[in-house]
Write a protein that holds these residues in place. Structure first.
Motif, short mmCIF file in Angstrom:
data_model
loop_
_atom_site.label_atom_id
_atom_site.label_comp_id
_atom_site.label_asym_id
_atom_site.label_seq_id
_atom_site.Cartn_x
_atom_site.Cartn_y
_atom_site.Cartn_z
N GLY A 1 72.92 -46.68 -6.03
CA GLY A 1 72.27 -46.74 -7.33
C GLY A 1 71.18 -47.78 -7.32
O GLY A 1 70.57 -48.07 -6.29
N GLY A 2 70.92 -48.40 -8.49
CA GLY A 2 69.96 -49.49 -8.56
C GLY A 2 68.50 -49.11 -8.49
O GLY A 2 67.64 -49.99 -8.31
N GLU A 3 68.18 -47.83 -8.63
CA GLU A 3 66.77 -47.43 -8.58
C GLU A 3 66.02 -48.02 -9.79
O GLU A 3 66.53 -48.03 -10.92
CB GLU A 3 66.62 -45.91 -8.59
CG GLU A 3 67.16 -45.21 -7.36
CD GLU A 3 68.63 -44.88 -7.45
OE1 GLU A 3 69.27 -45.31 -8.45
OE2 GLU A 3 69.15 -44.19 -6.56
N LEU A 4 64.82 -48.48 -9.55
CA LEU A 4 63.91 -48.85 -10.63
C LEU A 4 63.22 -47.56 -11.07
O LEU A 4 62.52 -46.92 -10.28
CB LEU A 4 62.88 -49.87 -10.14
CG LEU A 4 61.75 -50.24 -11.09
CD1 LEU A 4 62.29 -50.88 -12.36
CD2 LEU A 4 60.75 -51.17 -10.39
N VAL A 5 63.44 -47.18 -12.33
CA VAL A 5 62.90 -45.92 -12.84
C VAL A 5 61.80 -46.25 -13.84
O VAL A 5 62.04 -46.89 -14.87
CB VAL A 5 63.99 -45.07 -13.51
CG1 VAL A 5 63.42 -43.74 -13.97
CG2 VAL A 5 65.16 -44.85 -12.55
N ILE A 6 60.59 -45.82 -13.52
CA ILE A 6 59.41 -46.14 -14.32
C ILE A 6 58.87 -44.87 -14.94
O ILE A 6 58.59 -43.89 -14.23
CB ILE A 6 58.33 -46.82 -13.46
CG1 ILE A 6 58.90 -48.07 -12.77
CG2 ILE A 6 57.11 -47.18 -14.30
CD1 ILE A 6 58.03 -48.60 -11.66
N GLN A 7 58.72 -44.86 -16.25
CA GLN A 7 58.18 -43.69 -16.95
C GLN A 7 56.68 -43.82 -17.08
O GLN A 7 56.15 -44.89 -17.37
CB GLN A 7 58.83 -43.56 -18.33
CG GLN A 7 60.34 -43.32 -18.28
CD GLN A 7 60.93 -43.06 -19.65
OE1 GLN A 7 60.21 -42.74 -20.61
NE2 GLN A 7 62.24 -43.18 -19.76
#
Length: 226
Positions: A129-135
């Motif tokens: 896990g731990g993904e940086l998710v940027i919109q």
């Protein structure tokens, strides 16, 4: 505009930093969260007073200050010293946007957060896990880079860190105020600069180099805020 900076630190340097950071005393990350973010933030952070944080932060800023891609993309006017976070045992940071105005430590100087930067210290296989998710306007970008790599992205974007279900995710993060406030204008300047650099490498005798450089600096002069 999301820009990965590969190999800011070598894997060996990143591992040494990770080992030192792991020995530090970590605090509840909610202590530095705003009234909205406190409801979605479950991580740990190092105090700004940590000598280790200051030393590694200085290393990061020294490397980025000499990195042409970072300087071209960010055009920094002011930079906050890096902070450090730690995610484990389901720790996450839900959707949030960074504060627009921040204060430089030990001063009354305000900084407008135009650009966010995250530097990774854990290898992707060291945690789940731990993904940086940027919109952004085209959807979502999921970022999970190698230790020693960095990602640069607009601070006004909605973003989150997914829960870390196994292992430990260590990273540094900080904000920059750019000479150019508009993310769209910064992107145009970055793309123009990268095109000029490619032209210099591929066709160093081209007469277009001078005219494009002239255009770049006049746009920067027109759009910059000093």
């Amino acid at each position: 505009m999301l820009i990965p900076i590969k190999g800011l630190l070598s894997s060996e340097e990143a591992e040494k930093c990770r080992q030192v950071l792991m020995q530090e005393a970590w605090n509840d990350g909610r202590q530095t969260a705003g009234h909205v973010a406190i409801n979605v933030k479950t991580n740990l952070q190092l105090s700004r007073d940590s000598q280790v944080a200051q030393q590694i932060g200085d290393l990061i800023l020294d490397r980025l200050g000499a990195h042409p891609q970072f300087m071209s993309a960010v055009l920094p006017a002011k930079v906050l010293p890096p902070l450090f976070n730690r995610y484990e045992s389901g720790g996450a940071y839900g959707n949030h946007v960074d504060n627009a105005l921040l204060t430089l430590p030990n001063s009354s100087i305000k900084l407008r957060s135009d650009v966010s930067t995250t530097v990774f210290f854990s290898e992707p296989e060291q945690y789940e896990g731990g993904e940086l998710v940027i919109q952004h306007s085209y959807g979502e970008e999921r970022v999970k880079l190698a230790a020693g790599d960095a990602i640069v992205y607009p601070a006004n974007s909605l973003h989150r860190v997914e829960p870390v279900t196994e292992g430990i995710r260590l990273a540094a993060f900080f904000w920059s105020q750019s000479l150019v406030a508009s993310s769209e204008q910064r992107q145009m300047l970055y793309e123009l600069d990268q095109s000029i650099q490619t032209l210099i490498m591929d066709h160093p005798e081209s007469e277009s180099i001078a005219s494009l450089t002239h255009l770049y600096h006049n746009l920067l002069r027109h759009w910059s805020q000093t």
